[in-house]
Enzyme design. Structure first.
Site, PDB file in Angstrom:
ATOM      1  N   ASP A 130      26.557  -3.601  38.500  1.00  0.00           N
ATOM      2  CA  ASP A 130      27.102  -2.383  39.106  1.00  0.00           C
ATOM      3  C   ASP A 130      28.091  -1.736  38.140  1.00  0.00           C
ATOM      4  OD1 ASP A 130      25.736  -2.894  41.461  1.00  0.00           O
ATOM      5  OD2 ASP A 130      27.501  -3.512  42.601  1.00  0.00           O
ATOM      6  N   ARG A 181      19.997   2.209  37.150  1.00  0.00           N
ATOM      7  CA  ARG A 181      20.192   2.769  38.498  1.00  0.00           C
ATOM      8  C   ARG A 181      21.096   3.992  38.330  1.00  0.00           C
ATOM      9  NH1 ARG A 181      23.939  -0.702  41.867  1.00  0.00           N
ATOM     10  NH2 ARG A 181      22.166  -1.998  42.388  1.00  0.00           N
TER      11      ARG A 181
HETATM   12  P1  FDA Z   1      26.286  12.369  48.861  1.00  0.00           P
HETATM   13  O1  FDA Z   1      27.629  11.717  48.879  1.00  0.00           O
HETATM   14  O2  FDA Z   1      26.193  13.790  48.427  1.00  0.00           O
HETATM   15  O3  FDA Z   1      25.630  12.182  50.267  1.00  0.00           O
HETATM   16  C1  FDA Z   1      24.401  12.783  50.641  1.00  0.00           C
HETATM   17  C2  FDA Z   1      24.132  12.475  52.110  1.00  0.00           C
HETATM   18  O4  FDA Z   1      23.940  11.056  52.249  1.00  0.00           O
HETATM   19  C3  FDA Z   1      25.314  12.761  53.044  1.00  0.00           C
HETATM   20  O5  FDA Z   1      25.300  14.073  53.503  1.00  0.00           O
HETATM   21  C4  FDA Z   1      25.067  11.764  54.159  1.00  0.00           C
HETATM   22  O6  FDA Z   1      24.067  12.231  55.013  1.00  0.00           O
HETATM   23  C5  FDA Z   1      24.530  10.566  53.425  1.00  0.00           C
HETATM   24  N1  FDA Z   1      25.615   9.607  53.066  1.00  0.00           N
HETATM   25  C6  FDA Z   1      26.161   9.438  51.845  1.00  0.00           C
HETATM   26  N2  FDA Z   1      27.094   8.462  51.871  1.00  0.00           N
HETATM   27  C7  FDA Z   1      27.151   8.042  53.147  1.00  0.00           C
HETATM   28  C8  FDA Z   1      27.920   7.059  53.798  1.00  0.00           C
HETATM   29  N3  FDA Z   1      28.832   6.301  53.183  1.00  0.00           N
HETATM   30  N4  FDA Z   1      27.728   6.881  55.146  1.00  0.00           N
HETATM   31  C9  FDA Z   1      26.801   7.616  55.798  1.00  0.00           C
HETATM   32  N5  FDA Z   1      26.040   8.558  55.214  1.00  0.00           N
HETATM   33  C10 FDA Z   1      26.209   8.773  53.910  1.00  0.00           C
HETATM   34  N6  FDA Z   1      28.554   3.885  42.915  1.00  0.00           N
HETATM   35  C11 FDA Z   1      29.175   3.460  41.794  1.00  0.00           C
HETATM   36  O7  FDA Z   1      30.141   4.081  41.357  1.00  0.00           O
HETATM   37  N7  FDA Z   1      28.733   2.329  41.160  1.00  0.00           N
HETATM   38  C12 FDA Z   1      27.650   1.625  41.587  1.00  0.00           C
HETATM   39  O8  FDA Z   1      27.277   0.626  40.965  1.00  0.00           O
HETATM   40  C13 FDA Z   1      26.985   2.072  42.755  1.00  0.00           C
HETATM   41  N8  FDA Z   1      25.894   1.415  43.242  1.00  0.00           N
HETATM   42  C14 FDA Z   1      25.173   1.970  44.288  1.00  0.00           C
HETATM   43  C15 FDA Z   1      23.964   1.391  44.699  1.00  0.00           C
HETATM   44  C16 FDA Z   1      23.194   2.014  45.662  1.00  0.00           C
HETATM   45  C17 FDA Z   1      21.885   1.400  46.076  1.00  0.00           C
HETATM   46  C18 FDA Z   1      23.641   3.244  46.247  1.00  0.00           C
HETATM   47  C19 FDA Z   1      22.802   3.965  47.255  1.00  0.00           C
HETATM   48  C20 FDA Z   1      24.840   3.778  45.877  1.00  0.00           C
HETATM   49  C21 FDA Z   1      25.634   3.157  44.920  1.00  0.00           C
HETATM   50  N9  FDA Z   1      26.843   3.698  44.535  1.00  0.00           N
HETATM   51  C22 FDA Z   1      27.471   3.226  43.403  1.00  0.00           C
HETATM   52  C23 FDA Z   1      27.503   4.732  45.381  1.00  0.00           C
HETATM   53  C24 FDA Z   1      27.235   6.143  44.905  1.00  0.00           C
HETATM   54  O9  FDA Z   1      27.943   6.405  43.704  1.00  0.00           O
HETATM   55  C25 FDA Z   1      27.677   7.182  45.976  1.00  0.00           C
HETATM   56  O10 FDA Z   1      29.053   7.053  46.208  1.00  0.00           O
HETATM   57  C26 FDA Z   1      26.944   7.062  47.288  1.00  0.00           C
HETATM   58  O11 FDA Z   1      25.598   6.756  47.118  1.00  0.00           O
HETATM   59  C27 FDA Z   1      27.029   8.371  48.094  1.00  0.00           C
HETATM   60  O12 FDA Z   1      26.456   9.422  47.380  1.00  0.00           O
HETATM   61  P2  FDA Z   1      24.994  10.055  47.651  1.00  0.00           P
HETATM   62  O13 FDA Z   1      24.262  10.031  46.386  1.00  0.00           O
HETATM   63  O14 FDA Z   1      24.335   9.376  48.779  1.00  0.00           O
HETATM   64  O15 FDA Z   1      25.272  11.579  47.914  1.00  0.00           O
END
Ligand code: FDA
Length: 319
Positions: A130, A181
């Protein structure tokens, strides 16, 4: 801003002591965490596998402050690699270098990483490192490059689209054949290193997706492995449907097969979308955290979405 407040709280020891003592806090965190033991984790992976969904297991923990804690974390990771193997489930593991001593001593961290990668090799598994906050980005990428030079190839990492440096980091990783990732980024970063505007983070995410898809093509578009453990070159980790649609369209245009593009989401978030992508033929992997150190992970999930804070508070009133 609420987001900044919750990210600060994720690092505050006083808040951790206070919040983890509240009975309703664990009830709310349990939406995002599989449970406390390896058995809980394997049970959740079996349920996901039954729906055609792959997993990556994360034994929760970060920023360990003593070598003994780092050793203990390594033991837990070795246990879960063995348990995955014994259960024959379709899962790999995710680890954080700060959990195994990166902030204490680089030599200790290297030694711990080797123990994990050796066990992963013995059990035919894959380790995703990560990405944490920007003060450790370079150290994390250097540790990964060092491990690969030692002959460990079943290891990859994470790149964050909020950082300005990410296109250059991806170019270097693709050159080394590393599987990536792609995420937006979950930590609090200043404008000196990261795009302050969400729109810019999203636009960069799409650009980096395109770069990784070109890299996928150049590498012969490898598919996810048959046992579901080794991912393709690009694992797009986001719940943002616009980002996912961009990737699907770009991959189609390049003639990249569904099995060569993985989507990843967090446990407890957008199950509907996970199942829809499985139906469309893509590998979908859910990040499943488990263990007792759930506090900072949970706070970052609250920071990502204001609705989660109301969900957390609503647990106050539930019996
Ligand atoms: P965004 O924040 O724009 O969200 C898009 C939509 O997704 C929202 O409108 C909502 O519907 C839904 N959503 C997002 N987050 C949600 C939540 N917490 N609860 C409910 N709904 C939510 N980061 C990092 O810095 N280092 C890492 O190693 C990782 N590893 C990682 C693995 C995996 C499998 C995932 C999915 C994410 C990570 N992350 C991460 C976290 C990543 O950086 C980010 O903070 C989250 O995925 C939220 O961003 P989105 O891309 O979903 O978009």
């Amino acid at each position: 801003m609420l987001k900044a407040l919750f990210i600060s709280l994720s690092r505050a020891m006083w808040a951790q002591r206070l919040i983890t003592r509240l009975p309703f806090a664990w009830r709310a965190a349990a939406r995002f965490v599989a449970g406390e033991t390896p058995a809980d984790a394997i049970r959740v992976v079996r349920e996901l596998n039954a729906k055609g969904i792959l997993a990556t297991l994360d034994h929760l923990g970060e920023n360990t402050s003593r070598p003994e804690e780092a050793h203990q974390a390594v033991e837990e990771i070795l246990v879960i690699l063995d348990e995955i193997n014994r259960a024959g489930v379709r899962s790999n593991v995710s680890i954080k270098l700060s959990q195994i001593g990166l902030n204490l001593d680089a030599a200790l961290c290297r030694e711990n990483l080797v123990r994990i990668l050796e066990r992963a090799r013995e059990t035919g598994n894959y380790v995703r490192i990560d990405m944490e906050d920007s003060p450790v980005t370079t150290a994390t990428l250097e540790m990964l490059a060092w491990a690969r030079q030692q002959g460990f190839t079943q290891v990859g990492t994470v790149i964050q689209s909020y950082l300005y440096r990410s296109a250059a980091d991806i170019a270097a990783l693709l050159e080394q054949g590393v599987r990536v990732r792609l995420v937006k980024g979950a930590y609090r970063e200043g404008a000196r290193v990261a795009f302050p505007q969400k729109a810019a983070v999203d636009a960069n995410f799409d650009r980096l997706t395109d770069q990784l898809l070109e890299g996928t093509l150049a590498a012969g578009s490898p598919w996810v492995s048959v046992d579901g453990r080794i991912p393709p070159i690009l694992a797009l980790a986001s719940h943002d449907e616009a980002r996912i649609e961009h990737a699907r369209a770009a991959a189609r245009q390049l003639g990249i097969a569904e099995k060569a593009l993985e989507f990843q989401m967090l446990y407890g978030i957008r199950r509907d979308l996970q199942e829809r992508l499985v139906q469309a033929g893509y590998p979908v992997r859910v990040y499943v955290p488990y263990g007792t150190h759930w506090y900072p992970y949970f706070m970052r999930r609250l920071a990502e979405r204001p609705a989660n804070i109301w969900f957390f508070l609503s647990n106050l009133f539930r019996k």
